[in-house]
Write an enzyme that holds these catalytic residues in place. Structure first.
Site, short mmCIF file in Angstrom:
data_model
loop_
_atom_site.label_atom_id
_atom_site.label_comp_id
_atom_site.label_asym_id
_atom_site.label_seq_id
_atom_site.Cartn_x
_atom_site.Cartn_y
_atom_site.Cartn_z
N ARG A 103 25.19 -40.88 -63.47
CA ARG A 103 25.43 -41.78 -64.20
C ARG A 103 26.90 -42.28 -64.29
O ARG A 103 27.93 -41.46 -63.91
CB ARG A 103 25.76 -40.58 -65.58
CG ARG A 103 24.56 -40.04 -66.27
CD ARG A 103 24.75 -39.74 -67.85
NE ARG A 103 26.12 -38.88 -68.01
CZ ARG A 103 26.64 -38.42 -69.11
NH1 ARG A 103 25.77 -38.60 -70.31
NH2 ARG A 103 27.47 -37.72 -69.35
N THR A 107 29.39 -46.76 -68.47
CA THR A 107 28.37 -47.15 -69.14
C THR A 107 27.40 -46.17 -69.58
O THR A 107 26.40 -46.40 -70.41
CB THR A 107 27.69 -48.42 -68.42
OG1 THR A 107 27.08 -47.56 -67.00
CG2 THR A 107 28.40 -49.38 -67.97
N ASP A 199 30.30 -30.12 -67.62
CA ASP A 199 29.48 -31.00 -66.53
C ASP A 199 28.58 -30.04 -65.57
O ASP A 199 29.28 -29.08 -64.97
CB ASP A 199 30.45 -31.52 -65.51
CG ASP A 199 29.70 -32.71 -64.88
OD1 ASP A 199 28.82 -32.09 -63.97
OD2 ASP A 199 29.98 -33.86 -64.85
N ASP A 202 29.29 -30.03 -62.03
CA ASP A 202 30.53 -29.65 -61.35
C ASP A 202 30.73 -28.18 -61.58
O ASP A 202 31.25 -27.44 -60.70
CB ASP A 202 31.47 -30.31 -62.40
CG ASP A 202 31.74 -31.78 -62.13
OD1 ASP A 202 31.27 -32.29 -61.09
OD2 ASP A 202 32.90 -32.38 -62.61
C1 PRP Z 1 24.18 -35.13 -65.28
C2 PRP Z 1 22.96 -34.17 -65.58
C3 PRP Z 1 21.82 -35.20 -65.74
C4 PRP Z 1 22.51 -36.35 -66.55
C5 PRP Z 1 22.06 -36.20 -67.99
O1 PRP Z 1 23.79 -35.70 -64.17
O2 PRP Z 1 22.90 -33.56 -64.39
O3 PRP Z 1 21.10 -35.51 -64.60
O4 PRP Z 1 23.92 -36.18 -66.18
O5 PRP Z 1 22.71 -37.24 -68.79
P1 PRP Z 1 21.93 -38.50 -69.41
O6 PRP Z 1 21.09 -37.74 -70.25
O7 PRP Z 1 22.99 -39.08 -70.01
O8 PRP Z 1 21.51 -39.41 -68.17
P2 PRP Z 1 25.25 -36.44 -63.51
O9 PRP Z 1 24.55 -38.01 -63.45
O10 PRP Z 1 26.61 -36.16 -63.99
O11 PRP Z 1 25.08 -36.19 -61.99
P3 PRP Z 1 25.41 -34.80 -61.34
O12 PRP Z 1 24.23 -33.89 -61.54
O13 PRP Z 1 25.47 -35.33 -59.84
O14 PRP Z 1 26.72 -34.43 -61.85
N1 URA Z 2 25.79 -34.28 -67.97
C1 URA Z 2 26.16 -32.87 -68.05
O1 URA Z 2 26.38 -32.36 -66.74
N2 URA Z 2 26.70 -32.35 -69.23
C2 URA Z 2 26.66 -33.08 -70.15
O2 URA Z 2 27.03 -32.70 -71.22
C3 URA Z 2 26.11 -34.45 -70.22
C4 URA Z 2 25.72 -35.12 -68.92
#
Ligand code: PRP
Ligand code: URA
Length: 207
Positions: A103, A107, A199, A202
């Site tokens: 993400r 945006t 997150d 993380d």
């Molecule tokens: C996080 C999570 C989902 C996404 C959800 O991933 O693991 O894939 O956000 O958000 P959305 O429904 O608004 O699209 P992120 O893009 O932060 O990547 P990561 O898993 O590498 O932290």
């Molecule tokens: N991705 C995450 O990991 N946590 C949230 O709350 C939203 C998006």
């Protein structure tokens, strides 16, 4: 909500609560997320198609069942990795595809950075794995990609969803079965699920 199964099993809810706890460190977070994934898988695969088959026990022929379709597990990177190993333990002959989505922070749009999926997806039960469904953008992007690759039997295993995200997914992917442990209150202005668990990527990897 139509097509959304909230898994209220006490062990799932107990473990979800440990994951929500800000004091849970990455090592424990990884272990508990795996446990919860395994528990959720039973419910998420309940409707898998089976066909009748027969086997010989040491004593006599027996009627039984085998899965009609092979399984492909598709974790959305990174956070989906936290549920993958535990699910693979239960479906060890599953194939594994990967979808990398990130993400964009302002945006909140999900951008692909990796795609690696088996061919002939229409033959498989596909389990899309992403613990967080926030705006729903990542799930919609992943499901659209799977549809372009002709996947026909796709379901989502998720841990925590926001109502806004579920509505977004429902609009774009009306037939996607969603299995989750919680539908939380809302998204905050940075697109995080509240109360959520922070997150997930993380917390898994200690970043
Ligand atoms: C996080 C999570 C989902 C996404 C959800 O991933 O693991 O894939 O956000 O958000 P959305 O429904 O608004 O699209 P992120 O893009 O932060 O990547 P990561 O898993 O590498 O932290
Ligand atoms: N991705 C995450 O990991 N946590 C949230 O709350 C939203 C998006």
């Amino acid at each position: 909500m139509k097509g959304v199964t909230v898994i209220t099993h006490p062990l799932v809810q107990h473990n979800l609560t440990r994951l929500r706890d800000h004091r849970t460190r990455p090592q424990e977070f990884r272990r508990v997320l795996g446990q919860v994934a395994a528990l959720m898988l039973y419910e998420a695969t309940r409707s898998f198609a089976v066909r009748r088959t027969s086997v010989e026990t040491p004593l006599a022929p027996a009627q039984g069942f085998s899965l009609s379709r092979e399984v492909v597990l598709v974790p959305v990177l990174r956070a989906g990795l936290g549920m993958l190993d535990a699910i693979l333990q239960l479906i060890p002959n599953a194939r594994v595809g990967f979808i990398g989505l990130k993400r964009e922070e302002t945006t909140l749009r999900a951008q692909f950075y990796h795609k690696s999926l088996p061919k002939d997806l229409h033959r498989f039960e596909v389990i899309l794995i992403d613990p967080m469904l926030a705006t729903g953008g990542s799930t919609v992007a992943a499901v659209n990609l799977l549809s372009e690759l002709r996947a026909r039997h796709v379901r989502l295993v998720n841990l925590v969803a926001a109502p806004e995200g579920i509505r977004h997914v429902r609009r774009h992917c009306p037939d996607l079965p969603i299995f989750t442990a919680a539908v939380d209150r809302k998204l905050n202005d940075r697109g995080y699920i509240v109360p959520g668990l922070g997150d997930a990527g993380d917390r898994l990897f200690g970043v």
